[in-house]
Design a protein around this motif. Structure first.
Motif, PDB file in Angstrom:
ATOM      1  N   ALA A  66       0.821  -1.208   0.079  1.00  0.00           N
ATOM      2  CA  ALA A  66       0.050   0.139   0.144  1.00  0.00           C
ATOM      3  C   ALA A  66       0.803   1.309  -0.045  1.00  0.00           C
ATOM      4  N   THR A  67       2.024   1.150   0.756  1.00  0.00           N
ATOM      5  CA  THR A  67       2.824   2.484   0.645  1.00  0.00           C
ATOM      6  C   THR A  67       3.480   2.636  -0.757  1.00  0.00           C
ATOM      7  N   GLU A  68       3.366   1.628  -1.493  1.00  0.00           N
ATOM      8  CA  GLU A  68       4.027   1.502  -2.811  1.00  0.00           C
ATOM      9  C   GLU A  68       2.835   1.849  -3.955  1.00  0.00           C
ATOM     10  N   SER A  69       1.450   2.102  -3.191  1.00  0.00           N
ATOM     11  CA  SER A  69       0.444   2.380  -4.139  1.00  0.00           C
ATOM     12  C   SER A  69       0.049   1.270  -5.083  1.00  0.00           C
ATOM     13  N   THR A  70       0.037  -0.084  -4.463  1.00  0.00           N
ATOM     14  CA  THR A  70      -0.274  -1.153  -5.242  1.00  0.00           C
ATOM     15  C   THR A  70      -0.656  -2.170  -4.267  1.00  0.00           C
ATOM     16  N   SER A  71      -1.167  -3.392  -4.872  1.00  0.00           N
ATOM     17  CA  SER A  71      -1.656  -4.590  -4.166  1.00  0.00           C
ATOM     18  C   SER A  71      -1.282  -5.548  -4.740  1.00  0.00           C
ATOM     19  N   PHE A  72      -1.375  -6.835  -3.891  1.00  0.00           N
ATOM     20  CA  PHE A  72      -0.909  -8.067  -4.092  1.00  0.00           C
ATOM     21  C   PHE A  72      -1.865  -8.391  -5.708  1.00  0.00           C
ATOM     22  N   GLN A  73      -2.957  -8.183  -5.717  1.00  0.00           N
ATOM     23  CA  GLN A  73      -3.830  -8.725  -6.950  1.00  0.00           C
ATOM     24  C   GLN A  73      -3.531  -7.754  -8.011  1.00  0.00           C
ATOM     25  N   ALA A  74      -3.272  -6.676  -7.774  1.00  0.00           N
ATOM     26  CA  ALA A  74      -2.639  -5.554  -8.903  1.00  0.00           C
ATOM     27  C   ALA A  74      -1.442  -6.246  -9.609  1.00  0.00           C
ATOM     28  N   LEU A  75      -0.376  -6.540  -8.812  1.00  0.00           N
ATOM     29  CA  LEU A  75       0.788  -7.132  -9.082  1.00  0.00           C
ATOM     30  C   LEU A  75       0.621  -8.362  -9.627  1.00  0.00           C
ATOM     31  N   LYS A  76      -0.258  -9.360  -9.406  1.00  0.00           N
ATOM     32  CA  LYS A  76      -0.419 -10.525 -10.096  1.00  0.00           C
ATOM     33  C   LYS A  76      -1.219 -10.629 -11.194  1.00  0.00           C
ATOM     34  N   ASP A  77      -2.165  -9.461 -11.388  1.00  0.00           N
ATOM     35  CA  ASP A  77      -2.685  -9.129 -12.825  1.00  0.00           C
ATOM     36  C   ASP A  77      -2.047  -8.527 -13.763  1.00  0.00           C
ATOM     37  N   GLN A  78      -0.719  -7.672 -13.200  1.00  0.00           N
ATOM     38  CA  GLN A  78       0.110  -6.992 -14.432  1.00  0.00           C
ATOM     39  C   GLN A  78       1.100  -8.286 -15.046  1.00  0.00           C
ATOM     40  N   LEU A  79       1.466  -9.196 -13.927  1.00  0.00           N
ATOM     41  CA  LEU A  79       2.161 -10.385 -14.520  1.00  0.00           C
ATOM     42  C   LEU A  79       1.325 -11.151 -15.400  1.00  0.00           C
ATOM     43  N   ARG A  80       0.355 -11.540 -14.882  1.00  0.00           N
ATOM     44  CA  ARG A  80      -0.547 -12.217 -15.911  1.00  0.00           C
ATOM     45  C   ARG A  80      -0.960 -11.864 -17.259  1.00  0.00           C
ATOM     46  N   ARG A  81      -1.014 -10.482 -17.038  1.00  0.00           N
ATOM     47  CA  ARG A  81      -1.298  -9.626 -18.401  1.00  0.00           C
ATOM     48  C   ARG A  81      -0.083  -9.786 -19.339  1.00  0.00           C
ATOM     49  N   ASP A  82       1.078  -9.667 -18.749  1.00  0.00           N
ATOM     50  CA  ASP A  82       2.399  -9.667 -19.448  1.00  0.00           C
ATOM     51  C   ASP A  82       2.752 -11.151 -19.916  1.00  0.00           C
ATOM     52  N   VAL A  83       2.184 -12.067 -19.075  1.00  0.00           N
ATOM     53  CA  VAL A  83       2.589 -13.392 -19.826  1.00  0.00           C
ATOM     54  C   VAL A  83       1.511 -13.645 -20.854  1.00  0.00           C
ATOM     55  N   ALA A  84       0.366 -13.100 -20.644  1.00  0.00           N
ATOM     56  CA  ALA A  84      -0.559 -13.453 -21.847  1.00  0.00           C
ATOM     57  C   ALA A  84      -0.314 -12.603 -23.092  1.00  0.00           C
ATOM     58  N   ILE A  85       0.100 -11.398 -22.970  1.00  0.00           N
ATOM     59  CA  ILE A  85       0.510 -10.766 -24.226  1.00  0.00           C
ATOM     60  C   ILE A  85       1.947 -11.679 -24.845  1.00  0.00           C
ATOM     61  N   VAL A  86       2.696 -12.034 -24.196  1.00  0.00           N
ATOM     62  CA  VAL A  86       4.032 -12.634 -24.850  1.00  0.00           C
ATOM     63  C   VAL A  86       3.446 -14.139 -25.365  1.00  0.00           C
ATOM     64  N   ARG A  87       2.602 -14.773 -24.493  1.00  0.00           N
ATOM     65  CA  ARG A  87       1.994 -16.117 -25.221  1.00  0.00           C
ATOM     66  C   ARG A  87       1.262 -15.972 -26.218  1.00  0.00           C
ATOM     67  N   LEU A  88       0.408 -14.934 -26.405  1.00  0.00           N
ATOM     68  CA  LEU A  88      -0.292 -14.832 -27.555  1.00  0.00           C
ATOM     69  C   LEU A  88       0.366 -14.497 -28.620  1.00  0.00           C
ATOM     70  N   ALA A  89       1.524 -13.918 -28.603  1.00  0.00           N
ATOM     71  CA  ALA A  89       2.400 -13.310 -29.737  1.00  0.00           C
ATOM     72  C   ALA A  89       3.373 -14.249 -30.194  1.00  0.00           C
ATOM     73  N   THR A  90       3.527 -15.139 -29.253  1.00  0.00           N
ATOM     74  CA  THR A  90       4.825 -16.318 -29.838  1.00  0.00           C
ATOM     75  C   THR A  90       4.208 -17.908 -29.628  1.00  0.00           C
ATOM     76  N   SER A  91       2.910 -17.925 -29.701  1.00  0.00           N
ATOM     77  CA  SER A  91       2.518 -19.391 -29.567  1.00  0.00           C
ATOM     78  C   SER A  91       1.103 -19.517 -29.981  1.00  0.00           C
ATOM     79  N   ALA A  92       0.695 -20.688 -30.480  1.00  0.00           N
ATOM     80  CA  ALA A  92      -0.529 -20.897 -30.998  1.00  0.00           C
ATOM     81  C   ALA A  92      -1.517 -21.515 -29.806  1.00  0.00           C
TER      82      ALA A  92
END
Length: 141
Positions: A66-92
């Motif tokens: 919270a002092t870093e203006s974020t949350s566990f769920q927000a960090l998890k969602d950012q990572l899942r988003r990043d993984v999804a973008i890479v997997r969509l771009a590089t795999s079928a």
């Protein structure tokens, strides 16, 4: 302490990195949480597991985030988003399999989350990447 000219040159050459980069223990908690989530993939550790890995209580971890203006769920969602973008771009991989890999209950939940994150559907994102010539230069989501 006495140092020779060679030792002083070595010290000064390394000093910008010592001054600019934080030590591992001084990394922001959010960076350390993201690292742990990446290491635990594809299991997607929960908040209690990550807190235990950092040797702190759940409430202390939440307070630090919270002092870093974020949350566990927000960090998890950012990572899942990043993984999804890479997997969509590089795999079928089918969207249902990708949804399961990212820890979603079903493909529809993944598609809703992806649309929330990027403003578009994962299938259309994959088609845009393919039309652009693959994952060499990923288009903006």
């Amino acid at each position: 302490m006495h140092r020779d000219a060679h030792a002083i040159r070595d010290f000064l050459a390394a000093s910008p990195g010592n001054v600019i980069l934080p030590r591992l223990a001084e990394q922001p908690i959010s960076a350390r949480v993201r690292e742990i989530l990446q290491q635990k993939r594809p299991a997607w550790a929960d908040l209690a597991t990550v807190a235990a890995c950092l040797h702190m209580s759940v409430s202390t971890l939440q307070r630090h985030l919270a002092t870093e203006s974020t949350s566990f769920q927000a960090l998890k969602d950012q990572l899942r988003r990043d993984v999804a973008i890479v997997r969509l771009a590089t795999s079928a991989v089918p969207l249902a399999a990708l949804a399961a890999e990212l820890g979603f209950a079903d493909s529809a939940a993944f598609q809703r989350a992806f649309k929330t994150w990027t403003g578009g559907a994962p299938g259309s994102y994959r088609r845009r990447v393919a039309a652009a010539g693959g994952g060499d230069s990923l288009p903006a989501p």
